[in-house]
Write an enzyme that holds these catalytic residues in place. Structure first.
Site, PDB file in Angstrom:
ATOM      1  N   GLY A  90       0.804  -1.214   0.000  1.00  0.00           N
ATOM      2  CA  GLY A  90       0.000   0.000   0.000  1.00  0.00           C
ATOM      3  C   GLY A  90       0.840   1.268   0.000  1.00  0.00           C
ATOM      4  N   ASN A 135      -7.724   4.203   8.609  1.00  0.00           N
ATOM      5  CA  ASN A 135      -7.129   3.066   9.303  1.00  0.00           C
ATOM      6  C   ASN A 135      -7.262   3.147  10.823  1.00  0.00           C
ATOM      7  OD1 ASN A 135      -5.270   5.175   8.261  1.00  0.00           O
ATOM      8  ND2 ASN A 135      -3.857   4.289   9.736  1.00  0.00           N
ATOM      9  N   GLN A 162      -7.473  -0.172   3.586  1.00  0.00           N
ATOM     10  CA  GLN A 162      -8.271  -0.754   4.671  1.00  0.00           C
ATOM     11  C   GLN A 162      -9.636  -1.241   4.179  1.00  0.00           C
ATOM     12  OE1 GLN A 162      -7.549  -1.392   7.847  1.00  0.00           O
ATOM     13  NE2 GLN A 162      -5.518  -0.472   7.867  1.00  0.00           N
ATOM     14  N   SER A 192      -3.599  -3.377  -0.660  1.00  0.00           N
ATOM     15  CA  SER A 192      -2.471  -4.128  -0.096  1.00  0.00           C
ATOM     16  C   SER A 192      -2.925  -5.496   0.400  1.00  0.00           C
ATOM     17  CB  SER A 192      -1.881  -3.306   1.057  1.00  0.00           C
ATOM     18  OG  SER A 192      -0.861  -4.033   1.693  1.00  0.00           O
ATOM     19  N   ALA A 193      -2.197  -6.554  -0.011  1.00  0.00           N
ATOM     20  CA  ALA A 193      -2.651  -7.932   0.259  1.00  0.00           C
ATOM     21  C   ALA A 193      -2.704  -8.311   1.735  1.00  0.00           C
ATOM     22  CB  ALA A 193      -1.739  -8.920  -0.482  1.00  0.00           C
ATOM     23  N   HIS A 194      -1.772  -7.775   2.536  1.00  0.00           N
ATOM     24  CA  HIS A 194      -1.706  -8.280   3.916  1.00  0.00           C
ATOM     25  C   HIS A 194      -2.853  -7.787   4.797  1.00  0.00           C
ATOM     26  CE1 HIS A 194       0.093  -4.880   6.371  1.00  0.00           C
ATOM     27  NE2 HIS A 194       0.359  -4.432   5.159  1.00  0.00           N
ATOM     28  N   CYS A 206       5.437   6.171  18.387  1.00  0.00           N
ATOM     29  CA  CYS A 206       6.616   6.479  19.183  1.00  0.00           C
ATOM     30  C   CYS A 206       7.708   7.017  18.276  1.00  0.00           C
ATOM     31  CB  CYS A 206       7.096   5.220  19.878  1.00  0.00           C
ATOM     32  SG  CYS A 206       8.213   5.595  21.197  1.00  0.00           S
TER      33      CYS A 206
HETATM   34  N1  PLP Z   1      -2.796   3.025   3.716  1.00  0.00           N
HETATM   35  C1  PLP Z   1      -3.523   2.637   4.773  1.00  0.00           C
HETATM   36  C2  PLP Z   1      -4.866   3.236   4.989  1.00  0.00           C
HETATM   37  C3  PLP Z   1      -3.028   1.682   5.656  1.00  0.00           C
HETATM   38  O1  PLP Z   1      -3.757   1.312   6.710  1.00  0.00           O
HETATM   39  C4  PLP Z   1      -1.737   1.132   5.420  1.00  0.00           C
HETATM   40  C5  PLP Z   1      -1.163   0.162   6.347  1.00  0.00           C
HETATM   41  O2  PLP Z   1      -1.460   0.115   7.512  1.00  0.00           O
HETATM   42  C6  PLP Z   1      -1.035   1.556   4.281  1.00  0.00           C
HETATM   43  C7  PLP Z   1      -1.589   2.497   3.462  1.00  0.00           C
HETATM   44  C8  PLP Z   1       0.305   0.987   3.962  1.00  0.00           C
HETATM   45  O3  PLP Z   1       0.188  -0.309   3.431  1.00  0.00           O
HETATM   46  P1  PLP Z   1       1.412  -1.322   3.410  1.00  0.00           P
HETATM   47  O4  PLP Z   1       1.582  -1.804   4.817  1.00  0.00           O
HETATM   48  O5  PLP Z   1       1.009  -2.403   2.481  1.00  0.00           O
HETATM   49  O6  PLP Z   1       2.598  -0.564   2.916  1.00  0.00           O
END
Ligand code: PLP
Length: 395
Positions: A70, A151, A179, A199-201, A326
């Site tokens: 992502g 997110n 998300q 994003s796949a994960h 942090c």
């Molecule tokens: N955009 C949003 C809204 C996300 O929640 C995240 C990851 O938490 C990302 C982008 C980034 O994705 P990636 O972890 O695949 O780089």
């Protein structure tokens, strides 16, 4: 009992996804650009995955570009769309609750002479199309980027309306749907966005792979100069097992599985929210009650620093996350909470609980009990943990 309530951070790999990926590590290990049979097997897997990703979001396969996730898709969209269309102007608009991937990419554009303006979210975490229209009325922009779902607080944005406003004023529209994909219906034909990141994960696929959708005919600068992969726009040997995993994961998470999963997950989330609100009346439920992701619950615990509370919950076997990040030993308040109107101090007090398809009612009730129990011990427990953490940072 150990309970994972951090599915918005990442999800475990689905076993069927792993099965789909496994052959491409060893037996069918070919380079998808090779002409021989090994290469053809790999290319077939990549094409299949591209078709599955396209189908899941209502796109054509030729509009899907694989990325490392992502963050890369967001960076590519924001910078690549802005620079490729700079002849139309050097101003972009992003919402003030975007993920760091979009906000940081916008910051980089400033170095290239672009102006970046921030669309302020409403107190419920929703972005207003009318506000966007006002921002575009007097001063045009080349690109608008607003996330489909936030997110931290899970709010769902009116992307279709925002895209219509952007287009009406001559701007392109990108949405970060990282998300959203696999949690709610995402259809680029309906929303008419010009670009979309995923994003796949986040939907039980592997880490390190994602995709950017770019509508046919929309100009975007290349991301990585190199070979001819991804239509020469993103060079580099295609990670075939990851791409095959992305294809399988999105196929399993969307279509006919989407609603049953979302219903189960939102039922668990609602059980959690309802019980927590009634047993801890002092907590504040952040975001919009209705227009939010099925998996998201975000609370401000007025009596505790979010990060310390998360650590205390971790000791009780519960994995969740705080919005505060942090940085160099001190807690940075969440920009999303600040955008909702919290003070610097109160913006550090939010905790996100995000649910997934492997959670159970029993787990939910265990978590509610633990949170209530822990809250009663506060502030002693939390301040003790905060002190320990501070000491660790100082070492
Ligand atoms: N955009 C949003 C809204 C996300 O929640 C995240 C990851 O938490 C990302 C982008 C980034 O994705 P990636 O972890 O695949 O780089």
């Amino acid at each position: 009992m150990n309970v994972y309530l951090d599915y918005s951070a990442t999800t475990p790999l689905d076993e069927d996804v792993l099965k789909e990926m496994t052959p491409y590590f060893c037996g069918s290990f070919g380079n998808a650009d090779s002409v021989h049979s090994y290469g053809r097997d790999a290319a077939y897997a990549v094409d299949t995955a591209r078709r599955k990703v396209a189908k899941a979001i209502g796109a054509n396969p030729g509009e899907i570009y694989f990325t490392s996730g992502g963050t890369e898709a967001d960076n590519w969209a924001v910078r690549g769309l802005a620079t490729a269309n700079a002849d139309k102007g050097k101003r972009i608009i992003v919402s003030d609750i975007e993920h760091a991937a979009v906000l940081s990419a916008a910051e980089l554009l400033k170095k290239e002479g672009f102006a970046v303006d921030y669309l302020k979210t409403e107190p419920n975490g929703i972005v207003s199309p009318e506000k966007l229209d006002n921002m575009l009325k007097n001063d045009s922009a080349v690109l608008v980027s607003v996330m489909t779902a936030n997110n931290e607080i899970g709010t769902l944005q009116p992307i279709e309306k925002l895209a219509a406003v952007a287009h009406g004023r001559g701007a392109l529209m990108h949405t970060d749907a990282v998300q959203a994909v696999g949690s709610i219906e995402v259809d680029v034909k309906k929303t008419e966005v010009d670009a979309l990141s995923l994003s796949a994960h986040k939907f039980y696929g592997p880490k390190g792979v994602g995709a950017l959708y770019v509508k046919t005919g929309v100009k975007i600068d290349k991301l990585i100069a190199g070979g001819h992969q991804e239509k020469s726009r993103r060079g580099g040997t295609t990670p075939v097992p990851l791409v095959a995993g992305l294809g399988k994961a999105i196929e399993l998470a969307t279509g006919e599985n989407l609603s049953p999963n979302a219903e189960k997950i939102s039922r668990l989330r609602d059980l959690f929210v309802c019980n927590l609100k009634s047993r801890l009346p002092g907590v504040i439920y952040n975001g919009d009650e209705i227009r939010r992701l099925p998996q998201n619950a975000n609370f401000t615990f007025p009596f505790a620093e979010g990060e310390a509370f998360v650590m205390a919950l971790d000791l009780a076997g519960i994995a969740c996350s705080s919005g505060a990040a942090c940085s160099s030993g001190s807690l940075e308040p969440s920009h999303v909470m600040k955008a909702l109107g919290y003070t610097e101090n109160d913006a550090k007090k939010s905790v996100r609980f995000s649910f997934g398809k492997f959670n159970t009612e029993q787990e939910v009730m265990y978590c509610v009990d633990k949170i209530v129990e822990l809250s009663k011990k506060l502030p002693e427990t939390v301040s003790l943990i905060a002190e320990t953490k501070q000491i660790k940072h100082n070492v």
